[in-house]
Design a protein around this motif. Sequence first.
Motif, short mmCIF file in Angstrom:
data_model
loop_
_atom_site.label_atom_id
_atom_site.label_comp_id
_atom_site.label_asym_id
_atom_site.label_seq_id
_atom_site.Cartn_x
_atom_site.Cartn_y
_atom_site.Cartn_z
N ALA A 2 0.90 -37.73 -12.51
CA ALA A 2 1.01 -38.05 -13.94
C ALA A 2 1.15 -36.80 -14.79
CB ALA A 2 -0.21 -38.85 -14.37
N GLU A 3 0.21 -35.83 -14.64
CA GLU A 3 0.21 -34.68 -15.52
C GLU A 3 1.03 -33.52 -14.98
OE1 GLU A 3 -2.99 -31.77 -17.83
OE2 GLU A 3 -3.67 -33.42 -16.57
N TYR A 4 0.93 -33.28 -13.68
CA TYR A 4 1.62 -32.14 -13.08
C TYR A 4 2.71 -32.58 -12.11
CZ TYR A 4 -2.45 -29.71 -14.96
OH TYR A 4 -3.41 -29.23 -15.79
N GLY A 5 3.25 -33.78 -12.34
CA GLY A 5 4.22 -34.33 -11.40
C GLY A 5 5.43 -33.46 -11.18
N TRP A 6 6.01 -32.96 -12.25
CA TRP A 6 7.24 -32.18 -12.09
C TRP A 6 6.99 -30.89 -11.35
CZ3 TRP A 6 7.89 -27.27 -14.02
CH2 TRP A 6 6.97 -26.84 -14.98
N ARG A 7 5.79 -30.30 -11.53
CA ARG A 7 5.47 -29.06 -10.82
C ARG A 7 5.36 -29.31 -9.32
NH1 ARG A 7 2.47 -28.54 -15.63
NH2 ARG A 7 2.95 -26.64 -16.80
N ARG A 8 4.67 -30.38 -8.96
CA ARG A 8 4.52 -30.71 -7.54
C ARG A 8 5.88 -31.07 -6.93
NH1 ARG A 8 -0.89 -34.58 -7.86
NH2 ARG A 8 -2.32 -32.96 -8.61
N LEU A 9 6.66 -31.82 -7.68
CA LEU A 9 7.98 -32.21 -7.19
C LEU A 9 8.85 -30.98 -6.95
CD1 LEU A 9 9.76 -34.69 -6.57
CD2 LEU A 9 10.57 -34.57 -8.93
N LEU A 10 8.80 -30.03 -7.87
CA LEU A 10 9.58 -28.81 -7.74
C LEU A 10 9.10 -27.98 -6.55
CD1 LEU A 10 11.78 -26.99 -8.92
CD2 LEU A 10 10.03 -25.92 -10.35
N LEU A 11 7.78 -27.90 -6.38
CA LEU A 11 7.22 -27.13 -5.27
C LEU A 11 7.63 -27.71 -3.93
CD1 LEU A 11 5.35 -24.87 -4.26
CD2 LEU A 11 3.44 -26.48 -4.46
N ILE A 12 7.52 -29.02 -3.79
CA ILE A 12 7.87 -29.68 -2.53
C ILE A 12 9.36 -29.53 -2.23
CG2 ILE A 12 8.01 -31.91 -1.35
CD1 ILE A 12 5.47 -32.73 -2.91
N SER A 13 10.19 -29.70 -3.25
CA SER A 13 11.64 -29.63 -3.03
C SER A 13 12.12 -28.21 -2.76
CB SER A 13 12.38 -30.20 -4.25
OG SER A 13 12.09 -29.45 -5.41
N VAL A 15 10.65 -26.11 -0.71
CA VAL A 15 10.35 -25.72 0.67
C VAL A 15 11.59 -25.70 1.56
CG1 VAL A 15 9.07 -26.34 2.76
CG2 VAL A 15 7.94 -26.44 0.53
N PRO A 16 12.41 -26.78 1.58
CA PRO A 16 13.63 -26.72 2.41
C PRO A 16 14.58 -25.62 1.96
CG PRO A 16 13.13 -28.98 1.76
CD PRO A 16 12.25 -28.10 0.94
N THR A 17 14.68 -25.40 0.65
CA THR A 17 15.57 -24.35 0.15
C THR A 17 15.09 -22.97 0.59
OG1 THR A 17 16.06 -25.71 -1.79
CG2 THR A 17 16.64 -23.39 -1.92
N GLY A 18 13.78 -22.76 0.50
CA GLY A 18 13.21 -21.47 0.90
C GLY A 18 13.39 -21.18 2.38
N SER A 19 13.45 -22.23 3.18
CA SER A 19 13.62 -22.02 4.63
C SER A 19 14.96 -21.41 4.97
CB SER A 19 13.45 -23.36 5.36
OG SER A 19 14.48 -24.26 4.99
#
Length: 285
Positions: A2-13, A15-19
């Motif tokens: 709810a409050e930090y959704g976009w931050r978590r979504l950005l962090l998770i997404s 990971v594949p790019t960083g690999s």
Amino acid sequence: MAEYGWRRLLLISSVPTGSILLVLPFIPESPRFLLLKGRERKAFAVLKKVARRNNRPLPISIMGLLPHYKKEPVSPKNGFFKPLVLLFSKGMRRQTIVLWLLWFFASGGLIGVIIFLPQYFHAKGIGNGTVYEDIFLTTTGNVPGIVLAAFLIETKLGRKKTIALFAFLCAAFIFVLGPVNSSTYLIVASIGGKFFLYGLWAAIDAYTPEVYPTEERSTGSAAANCMARVAGLISPPIYTAVLESGLSIWVPLGTWVGLFIATGILALLLPRETLGQDIDTELEG
């Protein structure tokens, strides 16, 4: 979320790019690019490594290619801007302009459908749970759309017509969202729209590097990608204003439909079809 959704979504997404950074050291440079830059020894070393990994002998005649492709290094004078200037040379000018517009319009539509469409319907009280849940549910059409596009670009349809077809069909699915009156209708129509949206971008990404010769390929692809970034900067404030204004749903939908129709028309106006063609032939225009 709810409050930090976009931050978590950005962090998770991310990971594949960083690999990708872990894989880059193992990807060899293009031998042709190295030859064009006058780095014959490095190009020959890459070819030998490729032959060794494939258990194939390196043809003796390969050394005869080196003098043919040898090219003087770019002089320091105007060297930095020369690749960008060449994109507007007589042979590539039309291709570059149409391709930049295509990337700009397609990206503007992408941002609207992916980010703002779920928010708009939630503001109208239509949706399942949270915006993030709807975004997740509607992504189920992404991969099948990419797979279909990857297949069609290698058929008689080719690159240009595949891009146009997917752009027009994406516009059609976005249009039918107008009379949406239920969450189920919203999800199903959105899945269809994203099916063609991601297929559209798969075809665009496959086509763009093929229209420029080796020495201009990275610059041409990056410059076109910059047009998507420009659309990414301009679109959010406009879409947010529309979202907060309480205007009819047909205002944003009409905008996105128009962007995808324009993308399809531009695809048909592209001067070159690259299916089965030598990607280093000169462009006309």
